[in-house]
Design an enzyme around this catalytic site. Sequence first.
Site, mmCIF file in Angstrom:
data_model
loop_
_atom_site.group_PDB
_atom_site.id
_atom_site.type_symbol
_atom_site.label_atom_id
_atom_site.label_comp_id
_atom_site.label_asym_id
_atom_site.label_seq_id
_atom_site.Cartn_x
_atom_site.Cartn_y
_atom_site.Cartn_z
ATOM 1 N N SER A 66 0.779 -1.033 0.064
ATOM 2 C CA SER A 66 0.205 0.060 0.016
ATOM 3 C C SER A 66 1.004 1.261 -0.076
ATOM 4 C CB SER A 66 -0.841 0.048 1.217
ATOM 5 O OG SER A 66 -1.509 1.447 1.404
ATOM 6 N N TYR A 95 -2.463 -1.286 10.416
ATOM 7 C CA TYR A 95 -2.148 -1.447 8.858
ATOM 8 C C TYR A 95 -1.194 -0.857 8.283
ATOM 9 C CZ TYR A 95 -4.283 -1.139 4.045
ATOM 10 O OH TYR A 95 -4.100 -1.124 2.747
#
Length: 264
Positions: free
Chosen positions: A139, A152
């Site tokens: 990401s 995350y």
Amino acid sequence: MKGKVALITGSTSGIGLSIAKAFANSGFNLVIHGLEPDGAEIARNIEKEYQIETHYSSANLLNPAEIEQMVTESLSKFGTIDVLINNAGIQYVSAIEEFPLDKWNEIISVNLTASFCTSKAVWEGMKQKKWGRIINISSAHGLTASEFKSAYVASKHGLIGLTKVLALEGAGFGITANAICPGFVKTPLVEKQIADLVSKHHISEEEVVQNIILQKHAIKDFVSSDSIAALALFLASDHASMITGTSMPIDGGWLTFPGQARYD
């Protein structure tokens, strides 16, 4: 690439499904993985549409034994796994002082530990063939941070570190490892974030998208999952044999022109 086998975690929806279809269209046989109730039907539909072979697994990525079983069953059917794409991921948003430990552990397990387990399970076969591709869907949050996403962000940074180690250890065996780092993609995970922000701020969905979600993108649009799939397909090809250990942003200019909009 026709006849090669790709295992794609989290491939019954979102980014993973787009990747699966792109690989199927290029002639790959696929191991489809996901937890959707109709996952097996999704795999059958891909098999029929693209005239390839599939194997479906609903392995719980929180359980290393189920991950190992998924790989064992896939090897039993196909005899090889040429490409591994670690795509499955989960998210939870909370301020650090309120972030539940069980959510931290779950996110680290699915987003990072499972990728270690799948990579370890396919590694020996790739070494023996002296050819393999491991593609980790990280990401933009693997390269930068945002508030309220401690687990995350930590997991996606860790995934990039794992990618670099795999690249080094695989360099002498024809195995490459790379990470793709998307910005915001309109997946079910992001749609839930949008709904939560609409409720929290009492503004329209369009205002949330433009003023909060996409504020960090220089190009004010979501990243296309088809674009991510095309990049993954290139990294799986022989043309990418000298690309390894990289972290490739596909983020609408987020990391090039880093805005620092807050979510509160």
